[in-house]
Design a protein around this motif. Structure first.
Motif, PDB file in Angstrom:
ATOM      1  N   LEU A  82      25.783  32.661  20.542  1.00 30.92           N
ATOM      2  CA  LEU A  82      25.738  31.383  19.823  1.00 30.92           C
ATOM      3  C   LEU A  82      26.914  30.505  20.171  1.00 30.92           C
ATOM      4  CD1 LEU A  82      23.955  29.810  17.861  1.00 30.92           C
ATOM      5  CD2 LEU A  82      25.235  30.845  15.803  1.00 30.92           C
ATOM      6  N   SER A  83      28.071  30.884  19.618  1.00 35.91           N
ATOM      7  CA  SER A  83      29.330  29.921  19.820  1.00 35.91           C
ATOM      8  C   SER A  83      29.555  29.869  21.234  1.00 35.91           C
ATOM      9  CB  SER A  83      30.383  30.613  19.077  1.00 35.91           C
ATOM     10  OG  SER A  83      30.739  31.742  19.260  1.00 35.91           O
ATOM     11  N   VAL A  84      29.825  30.779  21.892  1.00 34.17           N
ATOM     12  CA  VAL A  84      30.296  30.510  23.373  1.00 34.17           C
ATOM     13  C   VAL A  84      29.179  29.669  24.297  1.00 34.17           C
ATOM     14  CG1 VAL A  84      30.807  31.534  25.555  1.00 34.17           C
ATOM     15  CG2 VAL A  84      31.587  32.285  23.434  1.00 34.17           C
ATOM     16  N   PRO A  85      27.687  29.665  24.167  1.00 38.80           N
ATOM     17  CA  PRO A  85      26.917  28.906  24.813  1.00 38.80           C
ATOM     18  C   PRO A  85      27.008  27.477  24.343  1.00 38.80           C
ATOM     19  CG  PRO A  85      25.823  30.983  24.239  1.00 38.80           C
ATOM     20  CD  PRO A  85      27.238  31.154  23.664  1.00 38.80           C
ATOM     21  N   CYS A  86      27.141  27.402  22.996  1.00 41.78           N
ATOM     22  CA  CYS A  86      27.514  26.123  22.534  1.00 41.78           C
ATOM     23  C   CYS A  86      28.550  25.436  22.987  1.00 41.78           C
ATOM     24  CB  CYS A  86      27.432  26.006  21.026  1.00 41.78           C
ATOM     25  SG  CYS A  86      25.767  26.304  20.207  1.00 41.78           S
ATOM     26  N   LEU A  87      29.797  26.269  23.251  1.00 42.94           N
ATOM     27  CA  LEU A  87      31.019  25.672  23.575  1.00 42.94           C
ATOM     28  C   LEU A  87      30.702  25.224  24.993  1.00 42.94           C
ATOM     29  CD1 LEU A  87      33.990  25.170  23.525  1.00 42.94           C
ATOM     30  CD2 LEU A  87      34.253  27.673  24.227  1.00 42.94           C
ATOM     31  N   ILE A  88      30.075  26.057  26.118  1.00 41.92           N
ATOM     32  CA  ILE A  88      29.830  25.646  27.279  1.00 41.92           C
ATOM     33  C   ILE A  88      29.109  24.452  27.451  1.00 41.92           C
ATOM     34  CG2 ILE A  88      28.967  26.443  29.396  1.00 41.92           C
ATOM     35  CD1 ILE A  88      29.895  29.362  28.774  1.00 41.92           C
ATOM     36  N   PHE A  89      28.029  24.514  26.850  1.00 35.32           N
ATOM     37  CA  PHE A  89      26.932  23.534  26.848  1.00 35.32           C
ATOM     38  C   PHE A  89      27.742  22.132  26.596  1.00 35.32           C
ATOM     39  CE2 PHE A  89      23.837  20.572  24.899  1.00 35.32           C
ATOM     40  CZ  PHE A  89      22.958  20.098  25.990  1.00 35.32           C
ATOM     41  N   THR A  90      28.215  21.954  25.291  1.00 43.02           N
ATOM     42  CA  THR A  90      28.867  20.854  25.071  1.00 43.02           C
ATOM     43  C   THR A  90      29.984  20.458  25.910  1.00 43.02           C
ATOM     44  OG1 THR A  90      30.305  21.966  23.615  1.00 43.02           O
ATOM     45  CG2 THR A  90      28.379  20.868  22.684  1.00 43.02           C
ATOM     46  N   ALA A  91      31.059  21.369  26.396  1.00 45.02           N
ATOM     47  CA  ALA A  91      32.038  20.957  27.253  1.00 45.02           C
ATOM     48  C   ALA A  91      31.617  20.591  28.805  1.00 45.02           C
ATOM     49  CB  ALA A  91      32.547  22.469  27.671  1.00 45.02           C
ATOM     50  N   LEU A  92      30.318  21.189  29.060  1.00 39.25           N
ATOM     51  CA  LEU A  92      29.783  20.775  30.346  1.00 39.25           C
ATOM     52  C   LEU A  92      28.987  19.306  30.403  1.00 39.25           C
ATOM     53  CD1 LEU A  92      28.184  23.862  32.223  1.00 39.25           C
ATOM     54  CD2 LEU A  92      30.204  22.406  32.836  1.00 39.25           C
ATOM     55  N   MET A  93      28.250  19.207  29.077  1.00 34.21           N
ATOM     56  CA  MET A  93      27.507  17.678  28.857  1.00 34.21           C
ATOM     57  C   MET A  93      28.452  16.524  28.667  1.00 34.21           C
ATOM     58  SD  MET A  93      24.905  16.920  25.606  1.00 34.21           S
ATOM     59  CE  MET A  93      26.315  16.975  24.436  1.00 34.21           C
TER      60      MET A  93
END
Length: 293
Positions: free
Chosen positions: A43-54
């Motif tokens: 949950l938290s790491v995938p959200c971090l990665i997605f928003t950081a790239l986006m």
């Protein structure tokens, strides 16, 4: 003196949070590593990665170059690590994967954020995602002999990376309320991972400490040398160059111990590598940053 204080400001929060997790367990308080790890990795790491790239404003071509650099660096590390383990007569299933793959999540992401800000974090998540893909495929194959490339596709971290890269490439953005929610969830990732790192180290029962010391030193030399050489070869700009070296040279991850435990390798020996390399990083990471900053 100013450079020393800058490095100290970068590394102190990282090791203090890990020390809090370590102390928490030693005081006898409950900490459910399995639940927290699942929360972070799904949950938290995938959200971090997605928003950081986006939200990253880094040139996609620069990120692509860093991806090639990370693959090349891990290829060089794999070859050198194989020669090291083979030459020392050590069991490949136990020692090869821990020497190759580092703690690019729990330790690498916070360090990149504190050292280079949001730009550094954007680069760091790319290296982390590549490492995760390699670890869940090639790494599992090394430890168990039964890893499948399809396994990586099912990992939320990999899906978040691919989706974030698509949004970045197309210039898309999620609606503001969704973005705020994803960012809030992602903000949990770094403190949770650092606390869990300290907890995991506190609970390990390391073995073969003498071997762990020289292998950890050899890992640092191999990883820094390989990443540095690839960065110079591809003429990476200063920030992605520094992030690549720092990420590839992170100490042995606790996940290496978990994989060894799961697939019947020598888990105590891997635990020793985790503890020694993590303690060694208290010295090697600041020294590395001194040369990179």
């Amino acid at each position: 003196m100013n450079l020393f204080l800058t490095v100290l400001e970068i590394v102190t929060p990282v090791f203090l949070l890990a020390a809090i997790g370590f102390t928490w367990v030693k005081l006898g308080f409950e900490y459910r590593v399995e639940f927290v790890t699942r929360l972070a990795m799904t949950l938290s790491v995938p959200c971090l990665i997605f928003t950081a790239l986006m939200k990253t404003e880094i040139d996609p071509a620069a990120l692509a170059t860093l991806s090639y650099a990370a693959l090349a660096a891990y290829g060089a590390v794999t070859l050198l690590s194989y020669l090291l383990v083979q030459g020392a007569g050590l069991e490949h299933r136990t020692y090869l994967a821990p020497v190759i793959f580092g703690n690019t999540g729990n330790l690498g992401l916070p360090l990149a954020l504190f050292a280079f800000g949001e730009t550094g974090l954007g680069y760091a998540v790319v290296v982390f995602a590549i490492m995760a893909i390699l670890s869940f495929t090639f790494g599992v194959w090394l430890v168990s002999g039964g890893g499948s490339p399809l396994k990586a596709i099912k990992e939320p971290i990999v899906a978040a990376t691919l989706l974030g890269a698509l949004f970045m490439w197309q210039g898309w953005q999620t609606p503001k309320p969704i973005t705020n929610t994803l960012e809030l969830i992602g903000q949990m990732a770094i403190p949770i991972m650092l606390l869990t790192l300290g907890v995991a180290v506190a609970r390990l029962k390391p073995g073969r400490m003498g071997r762990a010391v020289w292998l950890s030193l050899a890992k640092v030399v191999i990883c820094i040398g390989a990443a540095w050489g690839v960065g110079l070869w591809l003429n990476l700009p200063p920030v992605p160059f520094a992030v690549l070296v720092m990420q590839v040279s992170t100490p042995v991850a606790v996940t290496s111990y978990m994989l060894a435990e799961k697939y019947g390798a020598d888990a105590d020996a891997v635990a020793g590598l985790v503890v020694v390399s993590t303690l060694l990083s208290v010295v090697t990471i600041p020294l590395t940053l001194v040369f990179l900053l």
